[in-house]
Every structure is written in structure tokens, then in C-alpha cells.
Design an enzyme around this catalytic site. Structure first.
Site, PDB file in Angstrom:
ATOM      1  N   THR A  37     -74.543  50.721 -49.061  1.00  0.00           N
ATOM      2  CA  THR A  37     -73.535  52.162 -49.156  1.00  0.00           C
ATOM      3  C   THR A  37     -73.629  52.626 -50.756  1.00  0.00           C
ATOM      4  OG1 THR A  37     -71.799  50.299 -50.092  1.00  0.00           O
ATOM      5  CG2 THR A  37     -72.020  50.473 -47.769  1.00  0.00           C
ATOM      6  N   LYS A  38     -74.078  52.125 -51.911  1.00  0.00           N
ATOM      7  CA  LYS A  38     -74.574  52.793 -52.797  1.00  0.00           C
ATOM      8  C   LYS A  38     -75.927  52.916 -53.443  1.00  0.00           C
ATOM      9  CE  LYS A  38     -69.570  51.416 -54.449  1.00  0.00           C
ATOM     10  NZ  LYS A  38     -68.809  50.650 -55.367  1.00  0.00           N
ATOM     11  N   HIS A  74     -69.980  61.592 -39.907  1.00  0.00           N
ATOM     12  CA  HIS A  74     -68.926  62.167 -39.234  1.00  0.00           C
ATOM     13  C   HIS A  74     -67.648  62.104 -39.901  1.00  0.00           C
ATOM     14  CE1 HIS A  74     -71.376  62.746 -35.584  1.00  0.00           C
ATOM     15  NE2 HIS A  74     -71.724  61.485 -35.811  1.00  0.00           N
TER      16      HIS A  74
END
Length: 200
Positions: free
Chosen positions: A164-165, A114
Site C-alpha cells: 500500500t506504500k 475507484h
């Protein structure tokens, strides 16, 4: 660009259109059926998974309860994929999982996000980014994989990690945020856990 094209192109869209909700509810009904099966109903489970998933290979096993926004409708599993209790696949767009990959309990793979801007969130906007998980991976208990991530082959993601990566092939990666701890090496050919030698 229609709403389904936006869903799979990473564009902002409003996920409450009637056509989309109707399709989603139909898929969630099938997911409900899967989660209500008895442990002895393996043939029924396998038949349901073939109906539910975009693609699913041979000898795949998902331990109920299984949670999925579109009931697996945007999920692509290779062969011999195993998932323990409470796998959550937020499959608003495509999730790809290679052969012989395993998920520990309580893993979440989330393609949906979002916007940061509060005004856009207030209106209900979301976006999606596909996730790719390679072959022969082990995703540890409670791991969280975020939108747009690619994980290579032969990777171990430590329990509780937040990915996250992107993670390259042939490594052990752990933590929040998830970082490469080390490469898979000769030690792993001799020891399977701490000082426990492989004797098979």
C-alpha cells in the site's frame, strides 16, 4: 482532455466509451491467443508477447494463464522477467518492471481504482495510477501491489503481502499492509533460505 489522456493522468473517467472498448477487446483477443498456446509453442508465445506489450525485453517468460485488462498494452518489461501462473496485471495505465524481476504465482499488480464516494462508483467512474517495480526484485506468491506504488531495486516482497506504500531498494518487506522487515545484508550472502548455506 480526452479519455486516453485521463486514463494516464490519474483523472476520473468513465471506461465504457466505444472507442476504448473496441481497442480493449482487440488486445484481449491477443491475450486469449497467448493463453491458448501449447507449452511447446514457445516461439509463438514470444512473438505474441512482443505484439501485446508496450515494451518487452529479451528472455522474458510468462506462464499461462496470464490476465491483463489491456492484454499487456500498457506494460513495460525489461530483460529476463519471469512470471509464474496467474499473473494479473490491471494495466489500465502503465506498469514498469525492471530487468531480472520475478513474480510468484497469483500476483496482482493493479493500477486501477475507484472513488470512495458511492455515487461516483455507481456511475462507473475509475482512476488509474502507474506502478514502477525495480530491477532484481522477487514478488512472492499471492502478493498484491496497489495503484501508484513504486518498489525499488533488489526488493523481496513476501508471499501474500499487500503493498500500500512505496518500498525502497535493498529490503525484504512483508505483511498486510506490507512493511519493511529488514535490509538485505551479509547474512544473505552466506545463506539462501533459513539455515541453508550457499554452495555454488
Amino acid at each position: 482532455m480526452n479519455i486516453k489522456e485521463k486514463m494516464h493522468a490519474g483523472e476520473l473517467y468513465l471506461p465504457f466509451e466505444e472507442e476504448l472498448i473496441t481497442e480493449q477487446l482487440q488486445k484481449l483477443d491477443r491475450l486469449y491467443d497467448f493463453n491458448m498456446t501449447r507449452p511447446t509453442e514457445m516461439e509463438k508465445r514470444n512473438a505474441l508477447l512482443k505484439e501485446m506489450f508496450a515494451e518487452i525485453g529479451e528472455n522474458c517468460y510468462i506462464e499461462p494463464p496470464f490476465h491483463s485488462n489491456f492484454g499487456g498494452g500498457h506494460v513495460h518489461f525489461g530483460n529476463n522477467v519471469y512470471a509464474n501462473f496467474n499473473l494479473t496485471l490491471v494495466d489500465d495505465t502503465h506498469i514498469y518492471v525492471g530487468d531480472n524481476t520475478m513474480f510468484g504465482p497469483n500476483v496482482t499488480v493493479a493500477t486501477a481504482g475507484h472513488p470512495i464516494l458511492p455515487e461516483l462508483r455507481q456511475q462507473g467512474y475509475q482512476y488509474n495510477a502507474p506502478i514502477h517495480i525495480g530491477e532484481n526484485c522477487w514478488i512472492g506468491a499471492g502478493a498484491l501491489i496497489l495503484p501508484g506504488i513504486t518498489i525499488g531495486d533488489n526488493v523481496v516482497i513476501g508471499a501474500g503481502s499487500v503493498v500500500t506504500k512505496n518500498i525502497p531498494s535493498n529490503v525484504v518487506a512483508v505483511g498486510n499492509p506490507c512493511r519493511i522487515l529488514r535490509e538485505i545484508n551479509d547474512h544473505d550472502k552466506e545463506y539462501y533460505f533459513k539455515d541453508k548455506k550457499i554452495r555454488i
